[in-house]
Design an enzyme around this catalytic site. Sequence first.
Site, short mmCIF file in Angstrom:
data_model
loop_
_atom_site.label_atom_id
_atom_site.label_comp_id
_atom_site.label_asym_id
_atom_site.label_seq_id
_atom_site.Cartn_x
_atom_site.Cartn_y
_atom_site.Cartn_z
N LYS A 72 96.70 22.44 38.48
CA LYS A 72 95.77 21.95 37.08
C LYS A 72 96.83 21.99 35.93
O LYS A 72 96.79 21.19 35.27
CB LYS A 72 94.72 22.15 37.31
CG LYS A 72 94.17 21.02 38.55
CD LYS A 72 92.64 20.92 39.29
CE LYS A 72 92.18 20.55 40.39
NZ LYS A 72 90.68 21.03 40.91
N GLN A 78 86.31 26.00 40.79
CA GLN A 78 87.16 25.45 41.34
C GLN A 78 86.00 25.65 42.51
O GLN A 78 85.55 27.06 42.57
CB GLN A 78 88.36 26.08 41.91
CG GLN A 78 89.46 26.00 42.42
CD GLN A 78 89.43 24.52 42.22
OE1 GLN A 78 90.55 23.80 41.67
NE2 GLN A 78 89.48 24.05 43.85
N ASP A 102 84.95 17.50 36.15
CA ASP A 102 85.06 17.34 37.42
C ASP A 102 84.18 16.09 37.95
O ASP A 102 84.32 15.80 38.85
CB ASP A 102 84.58 18.46 38.35
CG ASP A 102 85.87 18.84 38.74
OD1 ASP A 102 86.95 18.58 38.65
OD2 ASP A 102 86.38 20.18 39.24
#
Length: 289
Positions: free
Chosen positions: A56, A100, A123
Amino acid sequence: MNSISAKILDGKALAARIKEGLKKEVARLTSEGFTPGLAVILVGEDPASQVYVRNKQRACAELGIRSWKHHLPADISQEDLVQLVEKVNADPEVNGILVQLPLPAHIQTEAVLDVIDPAKDVDGFHPVNLGLLAAGRPGIVPCTPAGVMELVKESGVDVAGKECVIVGRSNIVGKPLAFLFLQEHGTVTVCHSRTRNLEEVCRRADILVVATGRPGLVHGGMIKPGAVVIDVGINRTAEGKITGDVDFASAKQQAGAITPVPGGVGPMTIAMLMKNTVAAARRTVQTLD
Ligand code: NDP
């Protein structure tokens, strides 16, 4: 058996095209003094999570997006983690925040995700964004489901009126995807571990998405000839190879279009994360205008 091989939906190539477009927008925002920024929070030493975070951040660098990695010890308290999220929430240079997953067992994942500012929740896991999605209103769409929809579009098949079967009902893939298919006027069935006659339900699908984490769960015999098959699964074999949830060799004999693993949904997830981050930055600029 259908002897025609399926069209391969190349997620890597599609992601590269999307990122090319985003790169131009990042350059434009930067020239106006608003470089998009993503804060990534990683807790502990899980090797897969470390790889995801690295990928990412690499994508951010490629596009000119600023990124900050906050790497915290596995034994960090929930309170300290929440405090960090609050700090990045308040940072005007940060447009997107990503925690994460998975988090260590002593931390309540929802208690952390719920603290993220919904406007920075790139997200798309915050209940506000999931609620907006369910209501068919604009919000931030979770990256993997958004990537799946781009791949379906790439197949050339119009979702309207089609039988869309999703295997897997997680909050990050299966459920949000059901809402996206509904928005596109698909007829949606969501399957899970208690579904009876899974094979039969899958065979009804014009569009079949599999997100279970069970390698090879879906095989060619479960696929309607000509169907679009999207494999979200990422599984590591004993030899360290990455495979999906679909038995690719038999499935591609039946499907009209199919994603490979790796090189299908995975790269699209990252491209959609970049898209969400750039969009969050753009909205900040618009608010300031
Ligand atoms: P979860 O473990 O949260 O959910 C799995 C789902 O699959 C559950 O709903 C479960 O049912 C269902 N399931 C499990 N076994 C069966 C079965 N035998 N028959 C029918 N349904 C079954 O997984 P995620 O959604 O987080 O991830 C799914 C897969 O996608 C994983 O391989 C993951 O690594 C991958 N993934 C890939 C991403 C990418 O970028 N490509 C991003 C996110 C995930 P039940 O609810 O009844 O338990």
